[in-house]
Motif scaffolding. Structure first.
Motif, PDB file in Angstrom:
ATOM      1  N   LYS A  12       7.681   6.123   3.591  1.00  0.00           N
ATOM      2  CA  LYS A  12       6.634   5.111   3.725  1.00  0.00           C
ATOM      3  C   LYS A  12       7.183   3.839   4.376  1.00  0.00           C
ATOM      4  CE  LYS A  12       2.919   7.035   2.154  1.00  0.00           C
ATOM      5  NZ  LYS A  12       1.755   7.224   3.051  1.00  0.00           N
ATOM      6  N   ALA A  13       8.419   3.476   4.034  1.00  0.00           N
ATOM      7  CA  ALA A  13       9.038   2.286   4.610  1.00  0.00           C
ATOM      8  C   ALA A  13       9.267   2.454   6.110  1.00  0.00           C
ATOM      9  CB  ALA A  13      10.347   1.987   3.904  1.00  0.00           C
ATOM     10  N   LEU A  14       9.552   3.686   6.528  1.00  0.00           N
ATOM     11  CA  LEU A  14       9.718   3.950   7.961  1.00  0.00           C
ATOM     12  C   LEU A  14       8.398   3.804   8.720  1.00  0.00           C
ATOM     13  CD1 LEU A  14      12.086   7.073   7.817  1.00  0.00           C
ATOM     14  CD2 LEU A  14      12.705   4.731   8.461  1.00  0.00           C
ATOM     15  N   GLU A  15       7.299   4.100   8.034  1.00  0.00           N
ATOM     16  CA  GLU A  15       5.984   4.051   8.664  1.00  0.00           C
ATOM     17  C   GLU A  15       5.331   2.679   8.564  1.00  0.00           C
ATOM     18  OE1 GLU A  15       3.890   7.020   6.495  1.00  0.00           O
ATOM     19  OE2 GLU A  15       5.070   8.699   7.272  1.00  0.00           O
ATOM     20  N   ASN A  16       5.798   1.860   7.613  1.00  0.00           N
ATOM     21  CA  ASN A  16       5.160   0.573   7.352  1.00  0.00           C
ATOM     22  C   ASN A  16       6.206  -0.536   7.371  1.00  0.00           C
ATOM     23  OD1 ASN A  16       3.844  -1.682   6.260  1.00  0.00           O
ATOM     24  ND2 ASN A  16       2.624  -0.457   4.859  1.00  0.00           N
ATOM     25  N   PRO A  17       6.180  -1.438   8.369  1.00  0.00           N
ATOM     26  CA  PRO A  17       7.195  -2.492   8.483  1.00  0.00           C
ATOM     27  C   PRO A  17       7.129  -3.544   7.381  1.00  0.00           C
ATOM     28  CG  PRO A  17       5.446  -2.844  10.080  1.00  0.00           C
ATOM     29  CD  PRO A  17       5.188  -1.503   9.460  1.00  0.00           C
ATOM     30  N   LEU A  18       6.056  -3.539   6.584  1.00  0.00           N
ATOM     31  CA  LEU A  18       5.938  -4.511   5.496  1.00  0.00           C
ATOM     32  C   LEU A  18       6.574  -4.012   4.203  1.00  0.00           C
ATOM     33  CD1 LEU A  18       2.263  -5.787   5.976  1.00  0.00           C
ATOM     34  CD2 LEU A  18       4.381  -6.680   6.954  1.00  0.00           C
ATOM     35  N   ILE A  19       7.046  -2.764   4.216  1.00  0.00           N
ATOM     36  CA  ILE A  19       7.629  -2.158   3.002  1.00  0.00           C
ATOM     37  C   ILE A  19       9.141  -2.048   3.146  1.00  0.00           C
ATOM     38  CG2 ILE A  19       7.749  -0.085   1.583  1.00  0.00           C
ATOM     39  CD1 ILE A  19       4.851   0.464   2.258  1.00  0.00           C
ATOM     40  N   ASP A  20       9.844  -2.536   2.136  1.00  0.00           N
ATOM     41  CA  ASP A  20      11.290  -2.368   2.055  1.00  0.00           C
ATOM     42  C   ASP A  20      11.592  -1.691   0.719  1.00  0.00           C
ATOM     43  OD1 ASP A  20      14.031  -2.587   2.642  1.00  0.00           O
ATOM     44  OD2 ASP A  20      14.165  -4.416   1.437  1.00  0.00           O
ATOM     45  N   VAL A  21      12.449  -0.690   0.734  1.00  0.00           N
ATOM     46  CA  VAL A  21      12.752   0.070  -0.481  1.00  0.00           C
ATOM     47  C   VAL A  21      14.200  -0.129  -0.875  1.00  0.00           C
ATOM     48  CG1 VAL A  21      12.811   2.350  -1.557  1.00  0.00           C
ATOM     49  CG2 VAL A  21      11.017   1.798   0.081  1.00  0.00           C
ATOM     50  N   SER A  56      -2.496  -3.616   2.795  1.00  0.00           N
ATOM     51  CA  SER A  56      -3.276  -2.846   1.829  1.00  0.00           C
ATOM     52  C   SER A  56      -2.473  -1.654   1.315  1.00  0.00           C
ATOM     53  CB  SER A  56      -4.587  -2.373   2.457  1.00  0.00           C
ATOM     54  OG  SER A  56      -5.283  -1.519   1.586  1.00  0.00           O
ATOM     55  N   GLU A  57      -1.750  -0.996   2.226  1.00  0.00           N
ATOM     56  CA  GLU A  57      -0.939   0.147   1.811  1.00  0.00           C
ATOM     57  C   GLU A  57       0.185  -0.292   0.880  1.00  0.00           C
ATOM     58  OE1 GLU A  57       0.839   4.072   3.920  1.00  0.00           O
ATOM     59  OE2 GLU A  57       1.573   2.173   4.744  1.00  0.00           O
ATOM     60  N   TYR A  58       0.821  -1.414   1.190  1.00  0.00           N
ATOM     61  CA  TYR A  58       1.873  -1.925   0.307  1.00  0.00           C
ATOM     62  C   TYR A  58       1.308  -2.217  -1.083  1.00  0.00           C
ATOM     63  CZ  TYR A  58       4.738  -5.257  -2.162  1.00  0.00           C
ATOM     64  OH  TYR A  58       5.439  -5.879  -3.152  1.00  0.00           O
ATOM     65  N   ASP A  59       0.164  -2.899  -1.152  1.00  0.00           N
ATOM     66  CA  ASP A  59      -0.443  -3.233  -2.446  1.00  0.00           C
ATOM     67  C   ASP A  59      -0.737  -1.973  -3.254  1.00  0.00           C
ATOM     68  OD1 ASP A  59      -0.350  -5.930  -1.852  1.00  0.00           O
ATOM     69  OD2 ASP A  59      -2.402  -6.004  -1.073  1.00  0.00           O
ATOM     70  N   TRP A  60      -1.255  -0.948  -2.538  1.00  0.00           N
ATOM     71  CA  TRP A  60      -1.563   0.310  -3.227  1.00  0.00           C
ATOM     72  C   TRP A  60      -0.304   0.972  -3.770  1.00  0.00           C
ATOM     73  CZ3 TRP A  60       0.232   4.876  -0.761  1.00  0.00           C
ATOM     74  CH2 TRP A  60       0.046   6.026  -1.528  1.00  0.00           C
ATOM     75  N   ILE A  61       0.769   1.007  -2.973  1.00  0.00           N
ATOM     76  CA  ILE A  61       2.013   1.638  -3.417  1.00  0.00           C
ATOM     77  C   ILE A  61       2.612   0.884  -4.604  1.00  0.00           C
ATOM     78  CG2 ILE A  61       4.435   2.004  -2.761  1.00  0.00           C
ATOM     79  CD1 ILE A  61       3.484   2.945  -0.069  1.00  0.00           C
ATOM     80  N   ALA A  62       2.617  -0.441  -4.529  1.00  0.00           N
ATOM     81  CA  ALA A  62       3.163  -1.241  -5.632  1.00  0.00           C
ATOM     82  C   ALA A  62       2.364  -0.999  -6.909  1.00  0.00           C
ATOM     83  CB  ALA A  62       3.147  -2.717  -5.253  1.00  0.00           C
ATOM     84  N   SER A  63       1.041  -0.950  -6.787  1.00  0.00           N
ATOM     85  CA  SER A  63       0.187  -0.705  -7.949  1.00  0.00           C
ATOM     86  C   SER A  63       0.395   0.699  -8.502  1.00  0.00           C
ATOM     87  CB  SER A  63      -1.283  -0.904  -7.563  1.00  0.00           C
ATOM     88  OG  SER A  63      -2.140  -0.561  -8.623  1.00  0.00           O
ATOM     89  N   SER A  64       0.511   1.698  -7.611  1.00  0.00           N
ATOM     90  CA  SER A  64       0.714   3.084  -8.040  1.00  0.00           C
ATOM     91  C   SER A  64       2.043   3.256  -8.754  1.00  0.00           C
ATOM     92  CB  SER A  64       0.637   4.028  -6.829  1.00  0.00           C
ATOM     93  OG  SER A  64      -0.649   4.008  -6.253  1.00  0.00           O
ATOM     94  N   LEU A  65       3.079   2.547  -8.292  1.00  0.00           N
ATOM     95  CA  LEU A  65       4.387   2.622  -8.949  1.00  0.00           C
ATOM     96  C   LEU A  65       4.315   2.057 -10.364  1.00  0.00           C
ATOM     97  CD1 LEU A  65       6.930   1.612  -6.145  1.00  0.00           C
ATOM     98  CD2 LEU A  65       6.778   3.811  -7.330  1.00  0.00           C
ATOM     99  N   GLN A  66       3.604   0.938 -10.524  1.00  0.00           N
ATOM    100  CA  GLN A  66       3.441   0.355 -11.853  1.00  0.00           C
ATOM    101  C   GLN A  66       2.690   1.307 -12.781  1.00  0.00           C
ATOM    102  OE1 GLN A  66       1.531  -3.429 -11.202  1.00  0.00           O
ATOM    103  NE2 GLN A  66       3.423  -4.441 -10.578  1.00  0.00           N
ATOM    104  N   GLN A  67       1.629   1.935 -12.233  1.00  0.00           N
ATOM    105  CA  GLN A  67       0.845   2.872 -13.024  1.00  0.00           C
ATOM    106  C   GLN A  67       1.679   4.090 -13.406  1.00  0.00           C
ATOM    107  OE1 GLN A  67      -2.219   2.392 -14.202  1.00  0.00           O
ATOM    108  NE2 GLN A  67      -2.104   4.354 -15.289  1.00  0.00           N
ATOM    109  N   ARG A  68       2.494   4.578 -12.456  1.00  0.00           N
ATOM    110  CA  ARG A  68       3.367   5.726 -12.720  1.00  0.00           C
ATOM    111  C   ARG A  68       4.328   5.408 -13.855  1.00  0.00           C
ATOM    112  NH1 ARG A  68       8.556   7.271 -11.491  1.00  0.00           N
ATOM    113  NH2 ARG A  68       8.885   9.521 -11.106  1.00  0.00           N
TER     114      ARG A  68
END
Length: 446
Positions: free
Chosen positions: A44-53, A287-299
């Motif tokens: 996901k980080a490779l596809e989205n420049p706003l995401i750093d892992v 929006s994708e970053y927000d969704w991933i961050a929220s999904s990680l918290q839920q997980r």
């Protein structure tokens, strides 16, 4: 410049498809183990420049254990519980043992899974099942329904149409018309007869198009993803400790968990561009970053809740370091947490808890009651019985090893009644040879 008449419909359709895909990916994230989650987020980080892992991982970190050194159990148990690879058959078998009580229907389901192919399709005629299991047509129908409720969604289908229907039925985000169109007008949908379908169901063409796009996200081979090779490293998801005598504390194993960070500097730089396309791109990626961050918290929250419920039920195991577990089914935890059984199944599969005396996969703490003591009515779990078998064999006269029937008699004297076949199955699961082989091995050593 005027927008085309279909722009709003296309935008709504695309947004709905994206929401559906995100929900499916959220489900995947819950099912991933730590390493699979890290790989997913890295992509996901490779596809989205706003995401750093930040993977938070060092191959030499003390929290790692190889698959050969997972637990501090005795040798027999260790061999059984350290495997990290499962075929679809084994995956279905585990679910049956953890969700279904020992009834005639369960026996029929056990028979059925022997005829589920690698893609998840049921390949056996009803007549053969009826003859082999002595089931009635109604019992067979009920058993197939139970099979089709297992994970992954779509398993146990007879054909592609049914596989897609089962996946749709299991998806709360599916378009309202998706299931009924798949059931009543499958060929028309496949052939893209959208005008015909729109007229039949009195909806817009965009609604039919949305159903078609949704169906394309479903898997035509629902069982194919199960049983793929996995890594030999095991990362804990939870850590349980005893801060004081008689008390347990549970926490998330944060050292092993990947962390997602927002690239705020890049976002601010790009936001200064007065370009509508750049603005829309940043909006989508944010929006994708927000969704991933929220999904990680839920997980994390879901796994923690499940872990808490397990520790409450199996506290004696952690407090006394006993190898005996109480009977516990997926449905018990699902009812306690008010979630679906499939959520519990995904939460425990490939997830591990680290203790002071070993690391254990969460699904190990689910064990079925196999007997009830007539003296006190206490349920005896399969885990109790297996550990008792190990103990008996360790203490046996090496010159006269205990036969399965002798073990049955000893257990009966302890008010635990099992068949010889069940004892043999447990012994084989523990990788313990039959008595004749154990005696032969002794002679070879001598």
């Amino acid at each position: 410049m005027a927008l085309g008449p279909g722009f709003r419909q296309q935008q709504r359709q695309t947004q709905k498809l994206a929401m559906t895909q995100r929900l499916q990916q959220s489900i995947q994230m819950l099912q991933f183990n730590v390493e699979e989650l890290r790989d997913f987020l890295t992509q996901k980080a490779l596809e989205n420049p706003l995401i750093d892992v930040d993977t938070n991982w060092n191959a030499n970190h003390a929290s790692l254990s190889t698959a050969k050194n997972v637990t501090a159990h005795d040798d027999f148990i260790e061999r059984v519980s350290t495997s990290n690879q499962h075929s679809l058959f084994e995956y279905l078998l585990d679910q049956i043992h953890l969700t279904m009580r020992d009834t005639k229907l369960r026996k029929i389901v056990l028979y059925l899974i022997e005829y589920v192919d690698v893609n998840g399709y049921l390949k056996v005629a009803d007549e053969q099942v009826l003859a082999a299991t002595q089931a009635t047509p109604i019992e067979l129908l009920d058993a197939i329904t139970l099979l089709q409720q297992l994970d992954p969604p779509g398993v146990g289908a007879r054909n592609l149409q049914q596989a897609l229907m089962l996946q749709t039925e299991n998806d709360d985000s599916a378009p309202n018309l998706a299931y009924i169109i798949l059931e009543e007008s499958f060929d028309a949908l496949v052939n893209r007869n959208w005008a015909q379908l729109a007229k039949k169901y009195a909806v817009e063409l965009a609604d039919i198009s949305s159903v078609y796009d949704y169906v394309r996200t479903l898997s035509p081979t629902p069982g194919a993803a199960v049983g793929q090779e996995t890594t030999g490293y095991i990362f804990p998801d939870l850590i349980v400790t005893q801060p004081t005598a008689g008390q347990l504390a549970l926490k998330t194993a944060s050292m092993a968990q990947p962390v997602v960070k927002f690239q705020s500097r890049y976002y601010q730089q790009m936001s200064q561009h007065d370009d509508q396309e750049v603005t829309e791109y940043l909006k989508e990626k944010k929006s994708e970053y927000d969704w991933i961050a929220s999904s990680l918290q839920q997980r994390e929250a879901t796994i923690f809740r499940v872990g808490t419920a397990i520790i409450e039920r199996q506290s004696a195991f952690f407090l006394e370091k006993t190898k005996s577990l109480k009977p516990l089914l997926l449905r018990d935890v699902a009812q306690q947490l008010q979630v679906h059984e499939s959520t519990i199944s995904r939460s425990i599969n490939g997830k591990y808890v680290q203790t002071d005396f070993g690391m254990f996969e969460l699904k190990r703490f689910f064990t079925q009651a196999v007997s009830k003591r007539p003296t006190d009515g206490e349920l005896v779990s399969a885990d109790n019985v297996q550990h008792r078998i190990v103990a008996l064999i360790k203490q046996e006269d090496k010159e006269k090893p205990l036969s399965d029937q002798k073990i049955v008699q000893i257990l009966k004297s302890e008010n635990v009644e099992l068949s010889r076949r069940t004892v043999a199955k447990y012994r084989e699961n523990l990788n313990i040879p039959a008595s004749s082989k154990r005696k032969q091995y002794l002679k070879t050593e001598q």
